[in-house]
Design a protein around this motif. Structure first.
Motif, PDB file in Angstrom:
ATOM      1  N   GLN A 147       0.670  -1.209  -0.051  1.00 46.25           N
ATOM      2  CA  GLN A 147       0.126  -0.039  -0.187  1.00 46.25           C
ATOM      3  C   GLN A 147       0.995   1.378   0.166  1.00 46.25           C
ATOM      4  OE1 GLN A 147      -2.149  -1.045   3.587  1.00 46.25           O
ATOM      5  NE2 GLN A 147      -3.940  -1.781   2.458  1.00 46.25           N
ATOM      6  N   GLN A 148       1.713   1.174   0.766  1.00 40.98           N
ATOM      7  CA  GLN A 148       2.632   2.541   1.005  1.00 40.98           C
ATOM      8  C   GLN A 148       3.673   2.686  -0.287  1.00 40.98           C
ATOM      9  OE1 GLN A 148       5.667   2.969   3.887  1.00 40.98           O
ATOM     10  NE2 GLN A 148       5.208   0.963   4.929  1.00 40.98           N
ATOM     11  N   GLY A 149       4.077   1.179  -0.797  1.00 38.12           N
ATOM     12  CA  GLY A 149       4.976   1.402  -1.906  1.00 38.12           C
ATOM     13  C   GLY A 149       4.215   1.794  -3.133  1.00 38.12           C
ATOM     14  N   GLN A 150       2.815   1.626  -3.337  1.00 40.71           N
ATOM     15  CA  GLN A 150       2.082   2.220  -4.345  1.00 40.71           C
ATOM     16  C   GLN A 150       1.987   3.818  -4.277  1.00 40.71           C
ATOM     17  OE1 GLN A 150      -1.645   0.443  -4.393  1.00 40.71           O
ATOM     18  NE2 GLN A 150      -1.011  -1.539  -4.627  1.00 40.71           N
ATOM     19  N   VAL A 151       1.993   4.402  -3.037  1.00 39.67           N
ATOM     20  CA  VAL A 151       2.071   5.808  -2.695  1.00 39.67           C
ATOM     21  C   VAL A 151       3.100   6.330  -3.064  1.00 39.67           C
ATOM     22  CG1 VAL A 151       1.616   7.550  -1.113  1.00 39.67           C
ATOM     23  CG2 VAL A 151      -0.055   5.635  -0.911  1.00 39.67           C
ATOM     24  N   ILE A 152       4.264   5.795  -2.698  1.00 37.69           N
ATOM     25  CA  ILE A 152       5.802   6.378  -3.137  1.00 37.69           C
ATOM     26  C   ILE A 152       5.948   6.239  -4.411  1.00 37.69           C
ATOM     27  CG2 ILE A 152       8.000   5.865  -2.648  1.00 37.69           C
ATOM     28  CD1 ILE A 152       7.360   4.738   0.031  1.00 37.69           C
ATOM     29  N   VAL A 342     -10.780   0.838  13.148  1.00 36.89           N
ATOM     30  CA  VAL A 342      -9.974  -0.331  12.931  1.00 36.89           C
ATOM     31  C   VAL A 342     -10.980  -1.365  12.508  1.00 36.89           C
ATOM     32  CG1 VAL A 342      -8.210  -1.944  13.378  1.00 36.89           C
ATOM     33  CG2 VAL A 342      -7.962   0.395  13.859  1.00 36.89           C
ATOM     34  N   SER A 343     -10.867  -1.896  11.332  1.00 37.47           N
ATOM     35  CA  SER A 343     -11.642  -3.246  11.016  1.00 37.47           C
ATOM     36  C   SER A 343     -10.778  -3.879  10.316  1.00 37.47           C
ATOM     37  CB  SER A 343     -12.836  -2.898  10.379  1.00 37.47           C
ATOM     38  OG  SER A 343     -12.644  -2.220   9.113  1.00 37.47           O
ATOM     39  N   TYR A 344     -10.916  -5.460  10.301  1.00 44.85           N
ATOM     40  CA  TYR A 344      -9.985  -6.321   9.579  1.00 44.85           C
ATOM     41  C   TYR A 344     -10.628  -7.156   8.382  1.00 44.85           C
ATOM     42  CZ  TYR A 344      -6.800  -5.256  13.400  1.00 44.85           C
ATOM     43  OH  TYR A 344      -6.120  -4.617  14.335  1.00 44.85           O
ATOM     44  N   ASP A 345      -9.995  -7.476   7.562  1.00 41.31           N
ATOM     45  CA  ASP A 345     -10.525  -8.402   6.581  1.00 41.31           C
ATOM     46  C   ASP A 345     -10.127  -9.789   6.839  1.00 41.31           C
ATOM     47  OD1 ASP A 345      -7.667  -9.037   5.885  1.00 41.31           O
ATOM     48  OD2 ASP A 345      -7.475  -7.901   4.200  1.00 41.31           O
ATOM     49  N   ALA A 346     -10.420 -10.831   6.076  1.00 43.46           N
ATOM     50  CA  ALA A 346     -10.065 -12.192   6.438  1.00 43.46           C
ATOM     51  C   ALA A 346      -8.647 -12.480   6.613  1.00 43.46           C
ATOM     52  CB  ALA A 346     -10.478 -13.084   5.410  1.00 43.46           C
ATOM     53  N   LYS A 347      -7.658 -11.804   6.290  1.00 43.46           N
ATOM     54  CA  LYS A 347      -6.273 -12.218   6.574  1.00 43.46           C
ATOM     55  C   LYS A 347      -5.818 -11.666   7.907  1.00 43.46           C
ATOM     56  CE  LYS A 347      -4.593 -12.604   1.726  1.00 43.46           C
ATOM     57  NZ  LYS A 347      -3.622 -12.095   0.739  1.00 43.46           N
ATOM     58  N   GLY A 348      -6.626 -10.461   8.434  1.00 40.74           N
ATOM     59  CA  GLY A 348      -6.129  -9.863   9.518  1.00 40.74           C
ATOM     60  C   GLY A 348      -5.312  -8.568   9.353  1.00 40.74           C
ATOM     61  N   ASP A 349      -5.374  -8.208   7.989  1.00 44.28           N
ATOM     62  CA  ASP A 349      -4.939  -6.897   7.594  1.00 44.28           C
ATOM     63  C   ASP A 349      -6.040  -5.748   7.735  1.00 44.28           C
ATOM     64  OD1 ASP A 349      -2.522  -7.320   6.606  1.00 44.28           O
ATOM     65  OD2 ASP A 349      -3.271  -8.419   4.743  1.00 44.28           O
ATOM     66  N   ARG A 350      -5.691  -4.506   8.127  1.00 43.47           N
ATOM     67  CA  ARG A 350      -6.485  -3.352   8.333  1.00 43.47           C
ATOM     68  C   ARG A 350      -7.330  -2.968   6.984  1.00 43.47           C
ATOM     69  NH1 ARG A 350      -5.089   2.145  11.157  1.00 43.47           N
ATOM     70  NH2 ARG A 350      -6.986   2.414  10.543  1.00 43.47           N
ATOM     71  N   LYS A 351      -8.626  -2.868   7.004  1.00 43.62           N
ATOM     72  CA  LYS A 351      -9.456  -2.443   5.706  1.00 43.62           C
ATOM     73  C   LYS A 351      -9.235  -0.928   5.426  1.00 43.62           C
ATOM     74  CE  LYS A 351     -13.290  -5.661   6.279  1.00 43.62           C
ATOM     75  NZ  LYS A 351     -14.812  -5.724   6.673  1.00 43.62           N
ATOM     76  N   GLN A 352      -8.625  -0.041   6.507  1.00 41.85           N
ATOM     77  CA  GLN A 352      -8.282   1.244   6.263  1.00 41.85           C
ATOM     78  C   GLN A 352      -6.967   1.481   5.547  1.00 41.85           C
ATOM     79  OE1 GLN A 352      -9.263  -0.118   9.249  1.00 41.85           O
ATOM     80  NE2 GLN A 352     -11.379   0.572   9.274  1.00 41.85           N
ATOM     81  N   ASN A 353      -6.975   2.491   4.601  1.00 39.38           N
ATOM     82  CA  ASN A 353      -5.392   2.660   3.930  1.00 39.38           C
ATOM     83  C   ASN A 353      -5.501   4.040   3.833  1.00 39.38           C
ATOM     84  OD1 ASN A 353      -2.964   2.608   2.662  1.00 39.38           O
ATOM     85  ND2 ASN A 353      -4.184   2.026   0.706  1.00 39.38           N
ATOM     86  N   ASP A 354      -4.662   4.904   4.519  1.00 37.35           N
ATOM     87  CA  ASP A 354      -4.563   6.150   4.437  1.00 37.35           C
ATOM     88  C   ASP A 354      -3.049   6.713   4.335  1.00 37.35           C
ATOM     89  OD1 ASP A 354      -3.852   5.547   6.910  1.00 37.35           O
ATOM     90  OD2 ASP A 354      -5.264   7.015   7.894  1.00 37.35           O
ATOM     91  N   TYR A 355      -2.103   6.157   3.485  1.00 39.63           N
ATOM     92  CA  TYR A 355      -0.821   6.496   3.451  1.00 39.63           C
ATOM     93  C   TYR A 355      -0.792   7.774   2.665  1.00 39.63           C
ATOM     94  CZ  TYR A 355       1.143   2.292   5.176  1.00 39.63           C
ATOM     95  OH  TYR A 355       1.601   1.051   5.954  1.00 39.63           O
TER      96      TYR A 355
END
Length: 371
Positions: A147-152, A342-355
């Protein structure tokens, strides 16, 4: 003499008056972070976040009527030590673990927790590989490297498309993973990487890399690695006269970066989540931090949130049983934390992304749009 029945009842009841039920045991919250070594500065901030969260939760009655206590173990920022730390925390029968700091230390420790059925919530390990393992007990309050790699990568493609871009990593799981995400984003946008290079985490002399960067006459350098080496690379590059822009990942959100780079860190950029310290969601936690030691590092808020998430999930589960708590965490419902919902998907990753992209200026960092 015959004792009246009501009197006999009173006599037999007397011993019961001296019997008190045992107090509920405290709930242990494990903390596995580097409290010594080159990453101790951030590790200490992460522990501070957990300590403050526990204090604030206890002030409101604890969890399920029980008080929380912190059981902190130093993992030294090293994978082998993180395994030892994980085994120690499991032996101590902690209800959950806030940790570890880096992907390199979280990955082996998380296997221990998975084997023993202990929930671990990392505030700062960002590799997608972590949640790709299929561990039901692993979660995080931070985002992911892709996610942050895409922003950078998008920022570099927009601002340096016609220039020469270098991508350097420290060969760690975190550093290489993030650098590869940047490389992939640049490739997808049709922007070539003029120079690819590697450093070794823990080294201090980067003169050969600086020479390569200067010889290639690069306009921008992305560094995938941790803040100690980032600070040294920037300082040595600037001393050698390299004027290229520098970007890195979320690890630069540490005052230790500026301590190492000094004024030569001016203008260095990084990706990190939106500054939660400006959000109303963080106000209560910030007030607590400020009353107990002053302004926190942003990492402290993400470890604070990790404890909050577990505490709320345990309360909703009505139990500290890891399987029941994990089921609540995986249910998709939102938890209210100091870093926002904070909420999670099936993998345990945060659904929120705000980089977003930040830049260092005069010893502090702020979003570029606010510079």
């Amino acid at each position: 003499m015959r004792v009246p029945s009501f009197a006999r009842a009173a006599v037999f009841a007397l011993p019961l008056l001296s019997i008190s039920l045992p107090a509920l045991a405290d709930i242990k919250i494990g903390v596995g972070v580097p409290l010594s070594g080159r990453l101790a500065a951030v590790g200490t901030q992460l522990r501070r976040g957990a300590d403050q969260a526990v204090a604030d939760i206890n002030a409101k009655g604890g969890v399920l009527g029980q008080k929380l206590v912190v059981d902190a173990v130093d993992d030294g920022g090293e994978p082998t030590q993180s395994v030892a730390a994980a085994n120690r925390l499991v032996t101590d029968r902690v209800a959950m673990v806030m940790g570890h700091m880096t992907t390199g230390t979280t990955m082996p420790a998380a296997q221990v927790y998975a084997d023993e059925g202990v929930i671990v919530i990392t505030p700062s390990s960002t590799s997608p590989e972590l949640t790709a393992q299929g561990w039901d007990t692993l979660f995080r309050t931070c985002g992911r490297d892709d996610q942050q790699g895409q922003v950078i990568g998008a920022y570099l493609a927009e601002h340096y498309k016609g220039g020469k871009i270098a991508v350097v990593d420290d060969q760690t799981t975190y550093g290489k993973g993030l650098a590869d995400a940047v490389r992939a984003t640049l490739k997808a946008k049709g922007v070539p990487v003029a120079l690819n290079g590697t450093l070794t985490a823990g080294e201090k002399d980067f003169s050969s890399m600086v020479t390569r960067l200067k010889s290639a006459d690069v306009d921008a350098v992305f560094y995938g690695g941790l803040y100690p080496e980032a600070g040294l690379l920037v300082r040595q590059s600037r001393t050698a006269g390299l004027k290229a822009a520098f970007l890195a990942g979320d690890t630069l959100a540490s005052d230790e970066f500026w301590t190492t780079a000094g004024a030569m860190g001016e203008g260095v950029m990084m990706a990190y989540n939106a500054d939660v310290r400006q959000s109303p969601a963080a106000k209560e936690a910030l007030d607590s931090f400020r009353k107990n030691g002053g302004e926190p590092n942003i990492f402290s808020l993400y470890s604070y949130a990790a404890v909050q998430v577990w505490a709320q999930a345990a309360a909703k589960a009505g139990s500290t049983d890891p399987k029941k708590v994990a089921a609540v965490l995986h249910s998709g419902q939102e938890f209210t934390t100091a870093v926002g919902p904070v909420s999670y998907d099936a993998k345990g990753d945060r659904k929120q992304n705000d980089y977003v992209i930040y830049a260092w200026h005069n010893g502090a960092y702020a979003p570029l749009a606010k510079q």
